[in-house]
Enzyme design. Structure first.
Site, PDB file in Angstrom:
ATOM      1  NE  ARG A 121      10.489  -7.144  -1.413  1.00 52.46           N
ATOM      2  CZ  ARG A 121      12.092  -6.331  -1.269  1.00 52.46           C
ATOM      3  NH1 ARG A 121      12.631  -7.045  -1.422  1.00 52.46           N
ATOM      4  NH2 ARG A 121      11.755  -5.282  -2.954  1.00 52.46           N
ATOM      5  CD  GLN A 126       4.340  -7.546  -7.371  1.00 58.73           C
ATOM      6  OE1 GLN A 126       3.307  -6.949  -8.045  1.00 58.73           O
ATOM      7  NE2 GLN A 126       4.565  -8.901  -7.471  1.00 58.73           N
ATOM      8  CG  ASP A 129       8.372  -4.164  -1.908  1.00 53.97           C
ATOM      9  OD1 ASP A 129       9.251  -3.396  -1.306  1.00 53.97           O
ATOM     10  OD2 ASP A 129       8.532  -4.970  -2.710  1.00 53.97           O
ATOM     11  CB  SER A 132      10.141  -2.686  -5.167  1.00 53.15           C
ATOM     12  OG  SER A 132      10.488  -3.720  -4.428  1.00 53.15           O
ATOM     13  CE1 TYR A 225      15.453  -9.221   0.340  1.00 53.38           C
ATOM     14  CE2 TYR A 225      13.943 -10.356   1.317  1.00 53.38           C
ATOM     15  CZ  TYR A 225      14.941  -9.276   0.509  1.00 53.38           C
ATOM     16  OH  TYR A 225      13.979  -8.224   1.627  1.00 53.38           O
TER      17      TYR A 225
END
Length: 376
Positions: A121, A126, A129, A132, A225
Site C-alpha cells: 500500500r 494507489q 489498490d 481501497s 493499519y
C-alpha cells in the site's frame, strides 16, 4: 505474439461484478493484448457481450484453456484452476488465508498467481489498490442500508408538527470504507462521529464534517493499519465506548485487517446497553465481525430491539461502478508488465514481487506458505 487475456463469469453466489469492463478491454487491446471473454461474463454488471467489441466471445471452457492471463474478481475454483494451462497467470482477489487447498492447487499447476490484497500500500500502488476501491463502495452502501433500517430520519427536519432531531451516527474505523461512510452519512444529514484507534485519522474525520470520538486509546501501527491493543487498553476503550453507545442511533463498523479475523469492538453487553430501535451495520461480518452478535448475511435482533446487520459482499450490490473501479485497478497492475502485447514480469519491481502468491511451483508469500504446509 499477443498475450491472451481471459475473463469468465463469476460463479460465487451473489457476485455480480466482472473483472473486465468494455472500457478497460479497449485499453488492453490498444496495448496489443488478445482478449477472450466468456459469453455473459459482464451481464450481471449490465455490460452486454455486444459492448465488448474488442473481445472474442467464447464458452467458459475455451476461455480458460486459452488464457495466458486470467482476470477475476473472486478466487478461481479448483475446477477453473485445473482447466488453466500450466504456467498461466491469474490476477484476482485470492483470499489465500481462507482456502489452503486453492493455494496448493495454484502451486501444483505452476500458476503465477497475484493476490491483489497483498499489493503493497504505497503511493505508487494507489491506482491498483482493489481493497481501497471496493471498500469505498462498501462504506457507501452500508450507510444506505442503515438509513433504511433505522426507525428515524437521518437529517434534522423542521415541520409544522415540530422539529425532528437528526439521527446520531457513529462510524467505527476510518479507513477508506469508514471515511466513505462518514461522507455518506453527512450527505444524508445525520449527526456523525467517527472513531479509530489511529490518532492520525482525527484530521481526516473532521475534514469530512464529523466529530472525532476520542476514547483515550492510541494504537498507531505501520502500513496504515492499527497495531493490536493490549488487554488493558482494550478494557479501557470498551468501557468508554459502551457508555457512549447508549446515545447512538446507528453504528457502522468497518474495522478489518486483510488476511486476519476482524477485531471484535462491540460486545453483546454493549449492544444490550443501546436504545431500542438502534441499528448496527457490520461491514466486517464476513471475516468474523466487529460486533459479537454479527452473523454474515443475516440480521440479528437483540433482546432489547437492536438490529445487527451482518453484510456480505457489499461491492457486488453496486456492480457497475464497483466493476469499473476494479477493472481499472487490474489494468493498472497489468500495465506494469504488458508491453506491445507481450507479458514480461519484472521481479525486481516490488509491486509485482510482493503481490505474487505462487510462481513456478512455489508459494512466494511466506505466511500463506506456512499456512498451507501446516494444513498439508
Amino acid at each position: 505474439m499477443a498475450t491472451t487475456v481471459a475473463v469468465v463469469r463469476e460463479t460465487v453466489a451473489g457476485e455480480r461484478r466482472v473483472a473486465l469492463t468494455p472500457e478497460v478491454a479497449k485499453k488492453l487491446k490498444a496495448r496489443g493484448a488478445r482478449i477472450v471473454l466468456q459469453d455473459g461474463a459482464g451481464a450481471s454488471a449490465y455490460f452486454a457481450d455486444a459492448a465488448y467489441a474488442d473481445c472474442e466471445v467464447v464458452a467458459a471452457t475455451a476461455a480458460l484453456e486459452q488464457a495466458e492471463v486470467l482476470l477475476k474478481v473472486q478466487p478461481p475454483s479448483l475446477d477453473e484452476i485445473a482447466a488453466l494451462q500450466e504456467g498461466a497467470v491469474v490476477i484476482a482477489h485470492l483470499q489465500p488465508h481462507l482456502a489452503p487447498e486453492r493455494t496448493r492447487a495454484l502451486r501444483d499447476r505452476k500458476i503465477t498467481a497475484f493476490a491483489m490484497e497483498l499489493l503493497p500500500r504505497t503511493t505508487r500502488a494507489q491506482a491498483m489498490d482493489v481493497l481501497s476501491s471496493q471498500a469505498a463502495v462498501a462504506g457507501y452502501k452500508a450507510v444506505l442500508i442503515a438509513a433504511e433500517a433505522v426507525p428515524k430520519f437521518f437529517p434534522m427536519l423542521t415541520t409544522a408538527a415540530g422539529t425532528i432531531r437528526p439521527s446520531k451516527v457513529l462510524i467505527v474505523g476510518a479507513g477508506v470504507a469508514g471515511l466513505q461512510a462518514i461522507a455518506t452519512a453527512r450527505r444524508l444529514g445525520a449527526q456523525v462521529e467517527g472513531f479509530d484507534v489511529r490518532p492520525e485519522t482525527k484530521e481526516q474525520i473532521e475534514s469530512l464534517g464529523a466529530k472525532f470520538l476520542d476514547l483515550g486509546v492510541s494504537a498507531a501501527g505501520s502500513g496504515g493499519y492499527a497495531r493490536e491493543l493490549t488487554q488493558d487498553e482494550r478494557d479501557r476503550q470498551q468501557q468508554v465506548l459502551a457508555d457512549h453507545l447508549k446515545g447512538i442511533d446507528v453504528v457502522v463498523t468497518t474495522a478489518a485487517v486483510p488476511g486476519r479475523r476482524a477485531p471484535r469492538i462491540i460486545s453483546a453487553a454493549m449492544v444490550a446497553g443501546m436504545k431500542p430501535g438502534a441499528v448496527i451495520v457490520d461491514i466486517a461480518a464476513e471475516s468474523g465481525g466487529n460486533c459479537e452478535l454479527s452473523e454474515a448475511g443475516k440480521t440479528v435482533i437483540s433482546s432489547n430491539g437492536v438490529s445487527v446487520i451482518g453484510t456480505v459482499n457489499l461491492p457486488a450490490s453496486a456492480p457497475v461502478h464497483a466493476s469499473e473501479m476494479y477493472a481499472r485497478n487490474l489494468y493498472n497492475f497489468l500495465e506494469l508488465s504488458l508491453k506491445d502485447g507481450a507479458l514480461n514480469l519484472d521481479w525486481n519491481d516490488e509491486l509485482i514481487a510482493k503481490t505474487c502468491l505462487t510462481h513456478a511451483g512455489e508459494i512466494k508469500h511466506e505466511p500463506t506458505k506456512q499456512l498451507v504446509e501446516s494444513n498439508a
